[in-house]
Design an enzyme around this catalytic site. Structure first.
Site, PDB file in Angstrom:
ATOM      1  N   GLN A 165       9.505  -4.583  11.460  1.00  0.00           N
ATOM      2  CA  GLN A 165       8.203  -5.174  11.291  1.00  0.00           C
ATOM      3  C   GLN A 165       7.162  -4.487  11.872  1.00  0.00           C
ATOM      4  OE1 GLN A 165       8.073  -9.374  12.693  1.00  0.00           O
ATOM      5  NE2 GLN A 165       6.127  -9.720  11.404  1.00  0.00           N
ATOM      6  N   ILE A 191       1.028  -1.182  -0.001  1.00  0.00           N
ATOM      7  CA  ILE A 191       0.078  -0.008   0.039  1.00  0.00           C
ATOM      8  C   ILE A 191       0.849   1.247  -0.160  1.00  0.00           C
ATOM      9  CG2 ILE A 191      -0.149   0.304   2.450  1.00  0.00           C
ATOM     10  CD1 ILE A 191      -3.295   0.805   1.832  1.00  0.00           C
ATOM     11  N   HIS A 195       5.705 -11.958   6.099  1.00  0.00           N
ATOM     12  CA  HIS A 195       5.542 -11.627   4.465  1.00  0.00           C
ATOM     13  C   HIS A 195       6.921 -11.279   4.054  1.00  0.00           C
ATOM     14  CE1 HIS A 195       5.353  -8.108   7.314  1.00  0.00           C
ATOM     15  NE2 HIS A 195       5.844  -7.467   6.339  1.00  0.00           N
ATOM     16  N   HIS A 247       8.856  -9.167   1.414  1.00  0.00           N
ATOM     17  CA  HIS A 247       8.781  -8.007   0.432  1.00  0.00           C
ATOM     18  C   HIS A 247       9.525  -8.476  -0.762  1.00  0.00           C
ATOM     19  CE1 HIS A 247       7.773  -5.031   3.525  1.00  0.00           C
ATOM     20  NE2 HIS A 247       8.243  -5.806   4.465  1.00  0.00           N
TER      21      HIS A 247
HETATM   22  P1  5GP Z   1       6.866  -4.911   7.552  1.00  0.00           P
HETATM   23  O1  5GP Z   1       7.133  -3.399   7.979  1.00  0.00           O
HETATM   24  O2  5GP Z   1       5.684  -5.351   8.524  1.00  0.00           O
HETATM   25  O3  5GP Z   1       7.849  -5.707   7.091  1.00  0.00           O
HETATM   26  O4  5GP Z   1       5.884  -4.515   6.233  1.00  0.00           O
HETATM   27  C1  5GP Z   1       4.645  -4.238   6.470  1.00  0.00           C
HETATM   28  C2  5GP Z   1       4.086  -3.649   5.042  1.00  0.00           C
HETATM   29  O5  5GP Z   1       2.880  -3.847   4.828  1.00  0.00           O
HETATM   30  C3  5GP Z   1       4.492  -2.090   4.744  1.00  0.00           C
HETATM   31  O6  5GP Z   1       5.436  -2.137   3.729  1.00  0.00           O
HETATM   32  C4  5GP Z   1       3.253  -1.626   4.614  1.00  0.00           C
HETATM   33  O7  5GP Z   1       3.434  -0.642   3.575  1.00  0.00           O
HETATM   34  C5  5GP Z   1       2.410  -2.945   3.978  1.00  0.00           C
HETATM   35  N1  5GP Z   1       0.776  -2.501   4.535  1.00  0.00           N
HETATM   36  C6  5GP Z   1       0.506  -2.338   5.777  1.00  0.00           C
HETATM   37  N2  5GP Z   1      -0.999  -2.387   5.836  1.00  0.00           N
HETATM   38  C7  5GP Z   1      -1.344  -2.645   4.422  1.00  0.00           C
HETATM   39  C8  5GP Z   1      -2.512  -2.837   3.926  1.00  0.00           C
HETATM   40  O8  5GP Z   1      -3.612  -2.765   4.380  1.00  0.00           O
HETATM   41  N3  5GP Z   1      -2.379  -3.270   2.528  1.00  0.00           N
HETATM   42  C9  5GP Z   1      -1.338  -3.140   1.935  1.00  0.00           C
HETATM   43  N4  5GP Z   1      -1.479  -3.634   0.620  1.00  0.00           N
HETATM   44  N5  5GP Z   1      -0.162  -3.290   2.635  1.00  0.00           N
HETATM   45  C10 5GP Z   1       0.067  -2.854   3.823  1.00  0.00           C
END
Ligand code: 5GP
Ligand code: ZN
Length: 114
Positions: free
Chosen positions: A94, A30, A100, A102
């Protein structure tokens, strides 16, 4: 249902889905940090890599990487290069506690990462 990625996996929240199969869903981040920024998410709620089952989840993780490869080729960035990132817990950054991968590509990546 608290987990935003569980909601997306179950079709209860919107996302731009690029791939889905019985084990995972891949959709656009997003808030993209690169021209290509896709998240590859197991359907099962696994909070982070520390919660992966030894002697059970190896094939799942391998599958996520193969899906990343497939998407990188499909999106035309495989030969140029791409980066796969998995953040585990707070200091790694995180923010969503559903495992997930990336897939980042489409611009030069810096090393060491921030
Ligand atoms: P993290 O920081 O946990 O490794 O990555 C989480 C990722 O999820 C971030 O890059 C953030 O932009 C994405 N993200 C968070 N909420 C949503 C959502 O509701 N939809 C989508 N498509 N991505 C999300
Ligand atoms: Zn979840």
């Amino acid at each position: 249902m608290e987990c935003v990625f569980c909601r997306i996996v179950q079709g209860k929240a919107r996302a731009q889905v690029l791939h889905e199969d019985e084990h995972c869903v891949a959709f656009q981040d997003i808030a993209p940090q690169a021209p290509v920024h896709v998240l590859i998410v197991p359907r099962r709620h696994i909070p982070h890599t520390l919660a992966l089952r030894e002697g059970g989840d190896e094939a799942l993780m391998g599958h996520l990487v193969q899906v990343a490869n497939r998407l990188a080729r499909k999106l035309g960035v495989a030969d140029r290069g791409f980066r796969l990132v998995i953040n585990t817990n707070a200091e790694a950054g995180q923010t969503v506690f559903h495992l997930h991968v990336h897939l980042l590509a489409g611009r030069p990546m810096h090393w060491p990462p921030g």
